[in-house]
Design an enzyme around this catalytic site. Structure first.
Site, PDB file in Angstrom:
ATOM      1  N   CYS A 157     -14.359  15.311 -11.161  1.00  0.00           N
ATOM      2  CA  CYS A 157     -14.264  14.762  -9.840  1.00  0.00           C
ATOM      3  C   CYS A 157     -13.335  13.491  -9.720  1.00  0.00           C
ATOM      4  O   CYS A 157     -12.262  13.579  -9.289  1.00  0.00           O
ATOM      5  CB  CYS A 157     -15.382  14.352  -9.103  1.00  0.00           C
ATOM      6  SG  CYS A 157     -16.583  15.927  -8.746  1.00  0.00           S
ATOM      7  N   SER A 184     -12.304  14.652  -5.212  1.00  0.00           N
ATOM      8  CA  SER A 184     -13.520  15.101  -4.395  1.00  0.00           C
ATOM      9  C   SER A 184     -14.441  14.339  -4.436  1.00  0.00           C
ATOM     10  O   SER A 184     -14.871  13.616  -5.547  1.00  0.00           O
ATOM     11  CB  SER A 184     -14.030  16.570  -4.582  1.00  0.00           C
ATOM     12  OG  SER A 184     -15.148  16.879  -4.204  1.00  0.00           O
ATOM     13  N   ASP A 186     -18.237  12.948  -2.872  1.00  0.00           N
ATOM     14  CA  ASP A 186     -19.441  13.195  -1.919  1.00  0.00           C
ATOM     15  C   ASP A 186     -19.752  11.810  -1.195  1.00  0.00           C
ATOM     16  O   ASP A 186     -20.179  10.919  -2.175  1.00  0.00           O
ATOM     17  CB  ASP A 186     -20.624  13.520  -2.831  1.00  0.00           C
ATOM     18  CG  ASP A 186     -21.944  13.682  -1.834  1.00  0.00           C
ATOM     19  OD1 ASP A 186     -21.915  13.153  -0.850  1.00  0.00           O
ATOM     20  OD2 ASP A 186     -22.747  14.572  -2.250  1.00  0.00           O
ATOM     21  N   TYR A 226     -21.437  15.659   3.737  1.00  0.00           N
ATOM     22  CA  TYR A 226     -22.116  17.135   3.710  1.00  0.00           C
ATOM     23  C   TYR A 226     -22.924  17.360   5.020  1.00  0.00           C
ATOM     24  O   TYR A 226     -23.583  16.076   5.717  1.00  0.00           O
ATOM     25  CB  TYR A 226     -22.966  17.418   2.619  1.00  0.00           C
ATOM     26  CG  TYR A 226     -22.346  17.767   1.485  1.00  0.00           C
ATOM     27  CD1 TYR A 226     -21.756  19.086   1.406  1.00  0.00           C
ATOM     28  CD2 TYR A 226     -22.035  16.638   0.202  1.00  0.00           C
ATOM     29  CE1 TYR A 226     -21.146  19.438   0.059  1.00  0.00           C
ATOM     30  CE2 TYR A 226     -21.360  17.453  -0.699  1.00  0.00           C
ATOM     31  CZ  TYR A 226     -20.803  18.685  -0.760  1.00  0.00           C
ATOM     32  OH  TYR A 226     -20.327  19.055  -2.026  1.00  0.00           O
TER      33      TYR A 226
END
Length: 282
Positions: A157, A184, A186, A226
């Site tokens: 990532c 990416s 989160d 998310y």
């Protein structure tokens, strides 16, 4: 308010208010129950942190800096890909029965490459250039090795660091700056974790190279929240932040390979209640 909190709050609001919802799209990640893990995402997020002014750690909730540093050293110092050499369980989902995550992360940093000056792995080459070629525009690492992706249990990532030196006109000393590239991120589970640990890396590299620490620029291709994290993020960014703590690094350490998590210290670190049992998409 800590600067890191301000950046984090603005980023989250920008994603929630103007991001793209991937609900109903074809996505790879899923929740433990098999449900697709959809996100609200924003493309091309860039955050800048001046490490000479403040250490970029959240106060909205605690970022476990010693654990983050332990993972950082597992990758950059031990150059390991085995979770049995890591003092946490954050990689357990991606490890095989022997503890390996495949040819990923630390493994890639430990591979030696031929240079005119000899054989170096990526970390040792960075340290060599910082001392011998500080104005080079080629001081970088990259662990997104396409030929080995099929043998990685998780594609990297945070995959690249580029280091760039400037000079402080007031002190005359070299200043170490860095760009962290991340494909990416989160935002709830990993954003400040990554920022804080690479800020630690910058401090460590600057100290062993006899430099001052400068800017860390965090470039994120896909910054996402998310679906099951949205209410948690909304509650988190509604909190009142605290002032930033003071960061200290053991000044006696002059070799990067001698650092341990115990060589870092935060003074006056106040923070909000921790968010427990954050669901993680895999």
């Amino acid at each position: 308010m800590a600067y890191a909190d301000d950046v984090f709050i603005k980023m989250c609001r920008d994603i929630l208010d103007g991001g793209q919802d991937t609900s109903g799209e074809k996505v790879r990640p899923h929740w433990e129950d098999g449900t697709p893990a959809y996100t609200i995402k924003k493309f091309g997020v860039v955050n800048r942190y001046d490490l000479s002014k403040e250490f970029p750690i959240l106060t909205l909730r605690k970022t476990a800096l010693k654990s983050a540093t332990d993972e950082l050293l597992w990758i950059w110092q031990k150059k390991s890909n085995n979770i049995n050499e890591l003092n946490s369980h954050i990689w357990d989902e991606w490890a095989d029965p022997d503890g390996s995550i495949g040819k990923a992360y630390g493994y890639q940093l430990g591979v030696k490459h031929q240079y005119k000056e000899g054989m170096f792995d990526q970390v040792d080459r960075v340290l060599y250039d910082l001392k011998n070629n500080p104005y080079s525009r080629r001081i970088m690492t990259n662990i997104y090795t396409f030929s080995d992706l099929h043998e990685m249990n998780l594609y990297p990532c945070a995959y690249s660091m580029t280091f760039n030196c400037t000079r402080n006109p007031n002190t005359g000393r070299l200043v170490l700056n860095g760009v962290l590239n991340q494909r990416s991120n989160d935002v709830l589970a990993a954003n400040n974790w990554n920022v804080a640990q690479y800020a630690v890396l910058m401090h460590m590299f600057a100290q062993v190279s006899d430099m001052e620490v400068g800017e860390l620029v965090h470039m994120i291709a896909d910054a996402h929240i998310y679906d099951r994290h949205v209410p948690l993020i909304k509650e988190l960014i509604s909190r009142t932040p605290y002032p930033a703590p003071k960061f200290e690094l053991n000044p006696d350490v002059k070799d990067f390979y001698d650092f341990t998590p115990d060589d870092i210290k935060l003074t006056d670190y106040k923070f909000g209640e921790q968010i427990k049992n954050i669901p993680i998409a895999v």
